[in-house]
Design an enzyme around this catalytic site. Structure first.
Site, PDB file in Angstrom:
ATOM      1  N   ARG A 268       1.071   1.759  10.488  1.00 30.04           N
ATOM      2  CA  ARG A 268       0.161   2.686  11.176  1.00 30.04           C
ATOM      3  C   ARG A 268       0.011   2.332  12.651  1.00 30.04           C
ATOM      4  O   ARG A 268      -0.163   3.223  13.480  1.00 30.04           O
ATOM      5  CB  ARG A 268      -1.193   2.706  10.461  1.00 30.04           C
ATOM      6  CG  ARG A 268      -1.121   3.452   9.131  1.00 30.04           C
ATOM      7  CD  ARG A 268      -2.395   3.401   8.345  1.00 30.04           C
ATOM      8  NE  ARG A 268      -2.353   4.327   7.218  1.00 30.04           N
ATOM      9  CZ  ARG A 268      -3.214   4.339   6.224  1.00 30.04           C
ATOM     10  NH1 ARG A 268      -4.218   3.470   6.207  1.00 30.04           N
ATOM     11  NH2 ARG A 268      -3.097   5.222   5.237  1.00 30.04           N
TER      12      ARG A 268
ATOM     13  N   LYS B 122       0.224  11.142 -13.597  1.00 28.71           N
ATOM     14  CA  LYS B 122      -0.646  12.104 -14.272  1.00 28.71           C
ATOM     15  C   LYS B 122      -0.602  13.483 -13.639  1.00 28.71           C
ATOM     16  O   LYS B 122      -0.704  13.630 -12.430  1.00 28.71           O
ATOM     17  CB  LYS B 122      -2.092  11.585 -14.266  1.00 28.71           C
ATOM     18  CG  LYS B 122      -2.291  10.328 -15.101  1.00 28.71           C
ATOM     19  CD  LYS B 122      -3.755   9.927 -15.146  1.00 28.71           C
ATOM     20  CE  LYS B 122      -3.978   8.731 -16.066  1.00 28.71           C
ATOM     21  NZ  LYS B 122      -5.412   8.354 -16.131  1.00 28.71           N
TER      22      LYS B 122
ATOM     23  N   GLY C  94       2.164   7.325  -0.436  1.00 23.55           N
ATOM     24  CA  GLY C  94       2.416   5.877  -0.464  1.00 23.55           C
ATOM     25  C   GLY C  94       3.515   5.448  -1.405  1.00 23.55           C
ATOM     26  O   GLY C  94       4.428   4.703  -1.024  1.00 23.55           O
TER      27      GLY C  94
ATOM     28  N   GLY D 192      -3.545  11.125   1.334  1.00 27.03           N
ATOM     29  CA  GLY D 192      -4.372  12.264   0.962  1.00 27.03           C
ATOM     30  C   GLY D 192      -4.078  13.506   1.769  1.00 27.03           C
ATOM     31  O   GLY D 192      -4.073  14.620   1.232  1.00 27.03           O
TER      32      GLY D 192
END
Length: 399
Positions: free
Chosen positions: A38, A199, A357, A380
């Site tokens: 980052r 999931k 990620g 996100g």
């Protein structure tokens, strides 16, 4: 995508104060930064502004202090490490609003760079408080957002401030937005999407959105087991959300209506235990998984079929691994398909955009992250973009 202003639209900036929103929320262990990705993402914007003579004031968050001043979440902890990556002096300022930051900002000279204290030390930050944004804005002449990874948050330092000061996209933000536009905004067709992960419940909105946008949807990871089970396939003791069978069928029906081909594996790697290179490992037809076996990766025939599908496509969006890639040999399918996508990208036949990620880790493991058209380190924000949601920090930059 509506147009946004970039650093090219700035004009003369010498002596002007640039408030630059960046992502410095890096992982640390024993006081040391363990991954400076980052930091490096900010370099183009920060060095360009400094070289043009701007006074560069960096706005960022660190951890989740929830409006409290916590020494263990102070950006002073990363200032030296950031300075080393940047290769030039960076000062630390103990607040991000007046009066605490006023004198330090006033003392800075053209080309100087400072990190302002954690924006989340102020309770109003995560409430997108306009008064806090006005206080931040008082320190600067213009605003630059270079933190796509924080763009899905409507916070004072990402959204409200962009409505107060002249607002521009930094170089990393610009590259991200242009890549995403190529991938799903106005893509060359056919378009393929690879969506993996454990999931279905975590990526329901992604799947629902993508079936209306892409021509080929590849479902991998534990999610594929849920779709297979919904179609009546016995998946043994595999990770599977049986309670979402009806939802899976609804997504498959929506894909049919949208002429989107959904790819599920027809051969798989199975074992009776989840461990590295287990003795029980075998390749099986998807209809021949025993009751005591679990599916841990897709099989070689499935990879070959997916490779053939990719060769017909012009655009690829990828989020999530195809198998339990952290544990060998269940990384094999992800690595092989990533290498094929990278080769197609390098040959000029495919625009490939990947994010998240786990995805970045998988592409790095395959040695191909640098061979994709664009790899987003945002988690996100990338996922919400794949869901088709408006990102407040991006919307605020649009004109």
């Amino acid at each position: 995508m509506t147009s946004f202003q970039t650093l090219d639209d700035l004009g003369e900036v010498r002596g002007k104060r640039a408030l630059v929103r960046v992502d410095l929320n890096v992982p640390m262990q024993d006081g040391a930064v363990t991954d400076d990705t980052r930091f490096r993402a900010t370099l183009l914007t920060v060095t360009e502004l400094a070289a043009r003579g701007a006074i560069v004031l960096l706005l960022a968050h660190f951890g989740r202090p929830k409006g409290e001043r916590r020494p263990d979440m102070s950006l002073s902890l990363v200032t030296r490490a950031y300075s080393e990556v940047l290769g030039r002096p960076v000062r630390f300022v103990g607040d991000c609003i007046p009066p605490g930051a006023s004198q330090a900002a006033a003392d800075m000279q053209p080309g100087d760079i400072a990190i302002l204290e954690n924006t989340r030390f102020h309770a109003g930050e995560e409430k997108n408080d306009t008064e806090l944004a006005k206080a931040m804005a008082a320190l600067g002449d213009f605003y630059v957002n270079d933190a796509f990874s924080a763009a899905h948050r409507a916070h004072s330092s990402t959204e409200a401030i962009a409505r107060i000061l002249p607002a521009y996209a930094g170089r990393a933000m610009e590259a991200e937005l242009l890549a995403l536009q190529k991938a799903l905004g106005e893509p060359e067709r056919p378009v393929a999407a690879v969506v993996g992960g454990a999931k279905v419940s975590t990526k329901l909105e992604v799947l629902r959105h993508l079936v209306t946008k892409v021509d080929h949807l590849v479902i991998g990871g534990g999610m594929a087991n849920t779709f297979l089970a919904a179609r009546g396939v016995s998946v043994g003791k595999s990770l599977c959300e049986h309670d979402l069978s009806e939802t899976a069928l609804e997504i498959l029906e929506a894909a049919d209506r949208a002429n989107c081909t959904v790819h599920l594996p027809y051969d798989v790697m199975v074992a009776t235990e989840f461990a590295a290179n287990p003795p029980s490992l075998r390749t099986a037809n998807v209809h021949e998984v025993a009751a005591d076996e679990m599916i841990l990766d897709i099989g070689p025939a499935a990879v070959e079929a997916l490779a053939d599908a990719l060769k017909t496509c012009r655009t690829l969006v990828w989020n999530g691994p195809l198998g339990a890639f952290e544990t060998p040999p269940f990384d094999r399918a992800t690595v092989q398909l990533a290498q094929i996508a990278a080769a197609l990208t390098q040959s000029g036949s495919l625009v490939s955009v990947a994010g998240g990620g786990d995805t970045v880790a998988a592409l790095n493991a395959a040695g191909v992250a640098d061979h994709f058209t664009f790899v987003s380190t945002a988690g996100g924000a990338f996922l919400e973009w794949m869901e088709g949601k408006e990102l407040p920090g991006v919307a605020a930059l649009m004109r």
